[in-house]
Design an enzyme around this catalytic site. Structure first.
Site, PDB file in Angstrom:
ATOM      1  N   ASP A  98       0.842  -1.183   0.000  1.00 14.39           N
ATOM      2  CA  ASP A  98       0.000   0.000   0.000  1.00 14.39           C
ATOM      3  C   ASP A  98       0.885   1.243   0.000  1.00 14.39           C
ATOM      4  O   ASP A  98       1.817   1.350   0.809  1.00 14.39           O
ATOM      5  CB  ASP A  98      -0.908   0.018   1.245  1.00 14.39           C
ATOM      6  CG  ASP A  98      -2.373  -0.094   0.899  1.00 14.39           C
ATOM      7  OD1 ASP A  98      -2.828   0.719   0.082  1.00 14.39           O
ATOM      8  OD2 ASP A  98      -3.059  -0.978   1.441  1.00 14.39           O
ATOM      9  N   ASP A 199      -3.283   4.261  -2.314  1.00 17.19           N
ATOM     10  CA  ASP A 199      -4.441   4.620  -1.496  1.00 17.19           C
ATOM     11  C   ASP A 199      -4.957   6.007  -1.877  1.00 17.19           C
ATOM     12  O   ASP A 199      -4.185   6.967  -1.941  1.00 17.19           O
ATOM     13  CB  ASP A 199      -4.020   4.586  -0.019  1.00 17.19           C
ATOM     14  CG  ASP A 199      -5.161   4.840   0.927  1.00 17.19           C
ATOM     15  OD1 ASP A 199      -6.094   4.019   0.977  1.00 17.19           O
ATOM     16  OD2 ASP A 199      -5.112   5.868   1.646  1.00 17.19           O
ATOM     17  N   HIS A 314     -11.030  -4.786   2.608  1.00 16.29           N
ATOM     18  CA  HIS A 314     -10.965  -4.431   4.027  1.00 16.29           C
ATOM     19  C   HIS A 314     -11.866  -3.258   4.387  1.00 16.29           C
ATOM     20  O   HIS A 314     -12.092  -3.000   5.573  1.00 16.29           O
ATOM     21  CB  HIS A 314      -9.526  -4.116   4.428  1.00 16.29           C
ATOM     22  CG  HIS A 314      -8.986  -2.887   3.751  1.00 16.29           C
ATOM     23  ND1 HIS A 314      -8.729  -2.832   2.394  1.00 16.29           N
ATOM     24  CD2 HIS A 314      -8.663  -1.662   4.231  1.00 16.29           C
ATOM     25  CE1 HIS A 314      -8.285  -1.633   2.083  1.00 16.29           C
ATOM     26  NE2 HIS A 314      -8.233  -0.896   3.177  1.00 16.29           N
ATOM     27  N   ASP A 315     -12.363  -2.522   3.384  1.00 17.06           N
ATOM     28  CA  ASP A 315     -13.234  -1.369   3.625  1.00 17.06           C
ATOM     29  C   ASP A 315     -14.697  -1.649   3.333  1.00 17.06           C
ATOM     30  O   ASP A 315     -15.538  -0.785   3.585  1.00 17.06           O
ATOM     31  CB  ASP A 315     -12.795  -0.187   2.748  1.00 17.06           C
ATOM     32  CG  ASP A 315     -11.575   0.530   3.291  1.00 17.06           C
ATOM     33  OD1 ASP A 315     -11.343   0.455   4.509  1.00 17.06           O
ATOM     34  OD2 ASP A 315     -10.860   1.163   2.497  1.00 17.06           O
TER      35      ASP A 315
END
Length: 536
Positions: A98, A199, A314-315
């Site tokens: 990331d 990101d 994950h979101d």
């Protein structure tokens, strides 16, 4: 469309803190990932995307970075990172990290220097604004807070943060900021990583003015601003050009036409992107809308660029819970997998998706650890809404839905840890786990392995022309992929009742189905079929 390895790849996302705990402290770690590399490789995937493991106070699960050159103690050490990269490469797996460069932690030494006064060498490395304490400079909101402005007593100014107050945004207009980021990226590439998941990368360019907006809850003013492409093209020239890396941008607030600007092979910015017209904007499966989204993105991007296919990460709540059916868990998990792996784009598998893990709804708001959930929950309670109403309305979309530990077996804590897990394990781990799936030839896991193998063997799955054959049908999703004389037809009943269809092809070769009996013109609930037709 040019043929390249990364277009043919399948990416496996490892949210390491919930993946596997190697030392019994209840938190997953990098050694835990290394222990499970043989399992990841057995899926047939090509790339591991690892969520942030840099030094961080961990306010936002590692997305608040205090040192880009260090490793969070919870995750392990730099030696663990090096071992993970080497061990992954030895298994033919590439590793992407990331890249979180829209913001840092407020504990990063850049910010600590910037906030000291208005004349230091990094005073303009973040976004500061004059104002009176208690009166933010404008009516904007952040993702995680009622205002993106926080007062700093030292500088006697407000600083800007698109997310939590502990995550101040960097000022990309400052050349020193950009060069420091490029140097850090080169350092990690030299260490052996194979690319970046970037990101919220299109938030790095801010609006020219900070005037009030008409609707502060429409956060599109935070991203996709004019000038962002100049930054990304500079990044490409400074860091990425000439290297065999994989780059994917998290790009909110874009439609297909803007999306092409980020991923067009002629423009030299990113290789692919995540858009959020589904994961952010659709509460549950709206099939006609979903099909229109797929068609619009295909028509705009191909053959000049390529997008990504995902329904959970994950979101976002696990795809079976949100877009499928927990009652038809196995069937809908397989259908969603078949759909995403045969639609145009690069498929992402989020850990546990391959065994059909489901989301969780905590009955007590205090069990949610996500900073976004907590801040919004407290804001709504303070505004006078009943706690039960607030909780029930937020449960489905809460990010912690998908962050519960990976379910390895039916032992204590699902085999994730020998200690107390950092987050509650989903109670259904007794029946939904890797060990049980390995023993079942009809499991979701077996289906995913077959899907991924098909992608390796059949270029039509990657490069085929896409045609929707029933775009207005509310229950059936029927489309074809065609490449070099090979035509595939995918027939999906995205519905919990039987549906009759004329699109079934009993005389053609059935390559894959999620039901053992798939010969009739009646599709069972969430039935999915993949045919190879004779037309070519």
């Amino acid at each position: 469309m040019n043929r390249t390895w990364w277009k043919e790849a399948v990416v496996y996302q490892v949210y390491w803190r919930s993946f596997n705990d190697s030392n019994g402290d209840g938190m997953g770690d990098l050694r835990g990932v290394i222990e499970k590399l043989d399992y990841i490789a057995s899926l047939g995937v090509d790339v591991i995307w690892l969520n942030p493991c840099y030094t961080s106070p961990d306010v936002d699960n590692g997305y608040d970075i205090a040192d880009y050159y260090g490793i969070m103690e919870k995750a392990g050490t730099m030696e663990d990172v090096d071992d993970l990269i080497r061990a992954s490469h030895a298994r033919g797996l590439k590793v992407i990290f990331d890249l979180v460069v829209n913001h840092t932690s407020n504990q990063h030494h850049w910010f600590e220097e910037s906030r000291r006064d208005q004349t230091n060498g990094k005073s303009d490395w973040y976004i500061w604004h004059d104002g009176e304490k208690g009166t933010p400079p404008n009516n904007w909101r952040s993702y995680f807070a009622p205002s993106p402005w926080t007062w700093d007593e030292g500088r006697q100014q407000y600083y800007f943060h698109s997310f939590a107050s502990e995550q101040p945004d960097l000022n990309w207009e400052q050349p020193g900021v950009r060069q420091a980021i490029y140097a850090m990226m080169r350092w990690w590439i030299d260490r052996g990583i194979d690319g970046f998941r970037m990101d919220v990368i299109n938030l790095i360019k801010k609006r020219a003015t900070f005037d009030d907006v008409e609707d502060p809850f429409d956060l599109s003013y935070l991203g996709n601003q004019p000038g962002v492409h100049e930054f990304l093209q500079e990044m490409h020239q400074e860091v990425l050009a000439g290297k065999k890396l994989f780059t994917v941008g998290e790009i909110p607030f874009v439609g297909p036409e803007d999306g092409l600007l980020y991923v067009s092979e002629e423009r030299q910015e990113l290789q692919t992107l995540f858009h959020f017209e589904v994961a952010d904007d659709m509460e549950d499966m709206d099939l006609p809308r979903f099909k229109q989204i797929q068609k619009r993105w295909y028509d705009a991007l191909y053959p000049k660029g390529i997008a990504s296919q995902f329904l959970n990460n994950h979101d976002h709540t696990r795809q079976v819970t949100r877009f499928g059916s927990e009652h038809y868990r196995v069937e809908s998990a397989k259908l969603l997998g078949l759909m995403l792996h045969t639609l145009p784009g690069i498929p992402y598998v989020y850990q546990g998706e391959e065994i059909g893990m489901t989301g969780i709804r905590f009955s007590d708001a205090s069990l949610y650890q996500d900073v976004a959930f907590r801040n919004r929950y407290e804001e709504r309670i303070a505004a006078g809404e009943p706690s039960g109403t607030v909780l029930s309305s937020m449960q489905l979309r809460a990010r912690d839905n998908s962050r519960t530990p990976m379910q390895w077996d039916d032992s204590q804590a699902s085999g994730f840890t020998t200690g107390t897990p950092w987050m509650t394990v989903n109670p259904n781990y007794k029946t939904i786990n890797v060990q049980a799936a390995e023993q079942d030839p009809q499991s979701v896991l077996a289906f995913y392995r077959e899907l991924i193998q098909l992608r390796k063997e059949h270029p039509v799955m990657v490069y085929g022309v896409y045609r929707d054959l029933a775009i207005q049908d509310p229950y059936l999703y029927v489309y074809e992929r065609e490449f070099e004389g090979v035509t595939w037809r995918i027939v999906l009943n995205v519905h919990d009742e039987q549906v009759e269809t004329t699109f079934a092809l009993p005389n053609e070769q059935l390559l894959l189905s999620n039901y053992e009996e798939s010969a009739s013109e009646i599709l069972q609930p969430y039935e999915a079929r993949l045919y190879q037709t004779s037309r070519g």
